[in-house]
Design a protein around this motif. Sequence first.
Motif, PDB file in Angstrom:
ATOM      1  N   LEU A  32       0.813  -1.218   0.000  1.00 48.55           N
ATOM      2  CA  LEU A  32       0.000   0.000   0.000  1.00 48.55           C
ATOM      3  C   LEU A  32       0.849   1.271   0.000  1.00 48.55           C
ATOM      4  N   ASN A  33       2.093   1.158   0.432  1.00 50.60           N
ATOM      5  CA  ASN A  33       2.952   2.336   0.555  1.00 50.60           C
ATOM      6  C   ASN A  33       4.067   2.402  -0.473  1.00 50.60           C
ATOM      7  N   LEU A  34       4.045   1.459  -1.423  1.00 51.52           N
ATOM      8  CA  LEU A  34       5.090   1.436  -2.449  1.00 51.52           C
ATOM      9  C   LEU A  34       4.483   1.631  -3.827  1.00 51.52           C
ATOM     10  N   GLY A  91      14.185   4.595  -1.887  1.00 53.23           N
ATOM     11  CA  GLY A  91      12.975   3.920  -1.412  1.00 53.23           C
ATOM     12  C   GLY A  91      13.359   2.758  -0.503  1.00 53.23           C
ATOM     13  N   TYR A  92      12.416   2.317   0.322  1.00 55.14           N
ATOM     14  CA  TYR A  92      12.731   1.275   1.316  1.00 55.14           C
ATOM     15  C   TYR A  92      11.458   0.665   1.867  1.00 55.14           C
ATOM     16  N   TRP A  93      11.588  -0.539   2.392  1.00 60.20           N
ATOM     17  CA  TRP A  93      10.509  -1.135   3.196  1.00 60.20           C
ATOM     18  C   TRP A  93      11.155  -2.072   4.211  1.00 60.20           C
ATOM     19  N   LEU A  94      10.433  -2.307   5.302  1.00 61.38           N
ATOM     20  CA  LEU A  94      10.936  -3.210   6.341  1.00 61.38           C
ATOM     21  C   LEU A  94       9.834  -4.198   6.709  1.00 61.38           C
ATOM     22  N   ALA A  95      10.214  -5.427   7.027  1.00 60.88           N
ATOM     23  CA  ALA A  95       9.251  -6.455   7.428  1.00 60.88           C
ATOM     24  C   ALA A  95       8.485  -6.002   8.678  1.00 60.88           C
ATOM     25  N   PHE A  98       9.392  -6.090  12.508  1.00 60.29           N
ATOM     26  CA  PHE A  98      10.557  -5.332  12.973  1.00 60.29           C
ATOM     27  C   PHE A  98      10.298  -3.827  13.008  1.00 60.29           C
ATOM     28  N   TRP A  99       9.067  -3.417  12.727  1.00 58.20           N
ATOM     29  CA  TRP A  99       8.755  -1.976  12.729  1.00 58.20           C
ATOM     30  C   TRP A  99       8.920  -1.383  14.131  1.00 58.20           C
ATOM     31  N   GLY A 100       9.286  -0.114  14.159  1.00 54.17           N
ATOM     32  CA  GLY A 100       9.300   0.649  15.407  1.00 54.17           C
ATOM     33  C   GLY A 100      10.552   0.480  16.251  1.00 54.17           C
ATOM     34  N   ARG A 101      11.612  -0.078  15.661  1.00 53.13           N
ATOM     35  CA  ARG A 101      12.866  -0.268  16.422  1.00 53.13           C
ATOM     36  C   ARG A 101      13.990   0.635  15.922  1.00 53.13           C
ATOM     37  N   GLY A 102      13.666   1.552  15.025  1.00 54.79           N
ATOM     38  CA  GLY A 102      14.692   2.466  14.505  1.00 54.79           C
ATOM     39  C   GLY A 102      15.570   1.859  13.422  1.00 54.79           C
ATOM     40  N   ILE A 103      15.205   0.681  12.940  1.00 52.45           N
ATOM     41  CA  ILE A 103      16.063  -0.019  11.969  1.00 52.45           C
ATOM     42  C   ILE A 103      16.114   0.741  10.637  1.00 52.45           C
ATOM     43  N   THR A 104      14.944   1.152  10.129  1.00 53.57           N
ATOM     44  CA  THR A 104      14.949   1.816   8.821  1.00 53.57           C
ATOM     45  C   THR A 104      15.650   3.166   8.900  1.00 53.57           C
ATOM     46  N   THR A 105      15.455   3.877   9.998  1.00 47.54           N
ATOM     47  CA  THR A 105      16.124   5.174  10.146  1.00 47.54           C
ATOM     48  C   THR A 105      17.636   4.995  10.069  1.00 47.54           C
ATOM     49  N   GLU A 106      18.157   3.992  10.765  1.00 43.20           N
ATOM     50  CA  GLU A 106      19.608   3.772  10.745  1.00 43.20           C
ATOM     51  C   GLU A 106      20.078   3.352   9.351  1.00 43.20           C
ATOM     52  N   TRP A 131      -0.288   9.951   3.399  1.00 41.13           N
ATOM     53  CA  TRP A 131      -0.807   9.236   4.578  1.00 41.13           C
ATOM     54  C   TRP A 131       0.294   8.488   5.340  1.00 41.13           C
ATOM     55  N   ASN A 132       1.489   8.403   4.746  1.00 44.96           N
ATOM     56  CA  ASN A 132       2.538   7.548   5.329  1.00 44.96           C
ATOM     57  C   ASN A 132       3.359   8.303   6.377  1.00 44.96           C
ATOM     58  N   THR A 133       2.730   8.525   7.532  1.00 43.28           N
ATOM     59  CA  THR A 133       3.395   9.324   8.576  1.00 43.28           C
ATOM     60  C   THR A 133       4.649   8.637   9.119  1.00 43.28           C
ATOM     61  N   ALA A 134       4.645   7.307   9.130  1.00 40.43           N
ATOM     62  CA  ALA A 134       5.836   6.596   9.647  1.00 40.43           C
ATOM     63  C   ALA A 134       7.036   6.869   8.740  1.00 40.43           C
ATOM     64  N   SER A 135       6.823   6.818   7.432  1.00 43.95           N
ATOM     65  CA  SER A 135       7.937   7.057   6.509  1.00 43.95           C
ATOM     66  C   SER A 135       8.391   8.516   6.562  1.00 43.95           C
ATOM     67  N   CYS A 136       7.446   9.440   6.682  1.00 40.43           N
ATOM     68  CA  CYS A 136       7.826  10.859   6.804  1.00 40.43           C
ATOM     69  C   CYS A 136       8.697  11.064   8.040  1.00 40.43           C
ATOM     70  N   ARG A 137       8.323  10.381   9.111  1.00 41.93           N
ATOM     71  CA  ARG A 137       9.087  10.491  10.372  1.00 41.93           C
ATOM     72  C   ARG A 137      10.493   9.903  10.200  1.00 41.93           C
ATOM     73  N   VAL A 138      10.581   8.774   9.537  1.00 46.01           N
ATOM     74  CA  VAL A 138      11.888   8.147   9.279  1.00 46.01           C
ATOM     75  C   VAL A 138      12.778   9.123   8.497  1.00 46.01           C
ATOM     76  N   LEU A 139      12.205   9.738   7.467  1.00 48.07           N
ATOM     77  CA  LEU A 139      12.993  10.669   6.645  1.00 48.07           C
ATOM     78  C   LEU A 139      13.476  11.856   7.487  1.00 48.07           C
ATOM     79  N   GLU A 140      12.576  12.393   8.317  1.00 46.58           N
ATOM     80  CA  GLU A 140      12.967  13.534   9.165  1.00 46.58           C
ATOM     81  C   GLU A 140      14.079  13.132  10.132  1.00 46.58           C
ATOM     82  N   LYS A 141      13.938  11.945  10.741  1.00 49.14           N
ATOM     83  CA  LYS A 141      14.965  11.488  11.702  1.00 49.14           C
ATOM     84  C   LYS A 141      16.310  11.280  11.012  1.00 49.14           C
ATOM     85  N   ALA A 142      16.270  10.957   9.707  1.00 52.60           N
ATOM     86  CA  ALA A 142      17.522  10.709   8.977  1.00 52.60           C
ATOM     87  C   ALA A 142      18.083  11.983   8.342  1.00 52.60           C
TER      88      ALA A 142
END
Length: 172
Positions: A32-34, A91-95, A98-106, A131-142
């Motif tokens: 849904l997000n890709l 672009g990226y996706w994570l299983a 494992f979401w919410g552990r900071g893995i994609t940000t790193e 709508w993808n607030t998690a990905s927006c947050r990952v980008l901001e953190k990175a």
Amino acid sequence: MLLQLKTCVVRSWETSDVESLTRYANNHKIWLNLRDAFPHPYTRQHAREFIRATRQRTPETTFAIAANDEAIGSIGYVLHPDVERVSAEIGYWLAEPFWGRGITTEALRAVTEHAIASHGFTRVYALPFSWNTASCRVLEKAGYVLEARLRRSAIKNGAVTDQMQYAFIAPE
Ligand SMILES: CC(C)(COP(=O)(O)OP(=O)(O)OC[C@H]1O[C@@H](n2cnc3c(N)ncnc32)[C@H](O)[C@@H]1OP(=O)(O)O)[C@@H](O)C(=O)NCCC(=O)NCCS
């Protein structure tokens, strides 16, 4: 390619990743997000073809995110031709387990740095759906900065949506 990070490893895709890739990529929430080029349902055949194509491409631009000797996600960038050859879309996706552990940000921080160092990019950007607030947050953190909201610029799952344009500008 191998980047040893705290929460994960970013490495080349291996033929032996077919099982884990099929298991984790076959997830409607990820699809849904890709882009629609990412298949759903995601079969072993899709996984085999993806890994073969990724391993054949030179330069290598798509990598597995791995933990405990298992591929748990993917991260990659698209090279552009002509005058835009100094910029790339990431672009990226994570299983899901494992979401919410900071893995994609790193992984995103490390691959952005690697891409800039390897190709001399001035800019790396991403276009999450609004709508993808998690990905927006990952980008901001990175360290990516929101540049624009591209109104009604894409259609996904039958719904027209805005895309959020985030960019990381390489230090001069
Ligand atoms: C987006 C995705 C890659 C995030 O991966 P992740 O490893 O869980 O990301 P991280 O743990 O590094 O960071 C997630 C951040 O988003 C936040 N977040 C998660 N869900 C959220 C939500 N619904 N609303 C707001 N923030 C949210 C988390 O709290 C965390 O921020 P924090 O550290 O400030 O608390 C993962 O959810 C995914 O693969 N989604 C499907 C595919 C996708 O969206 N790919 C990106 C396409 S642009």
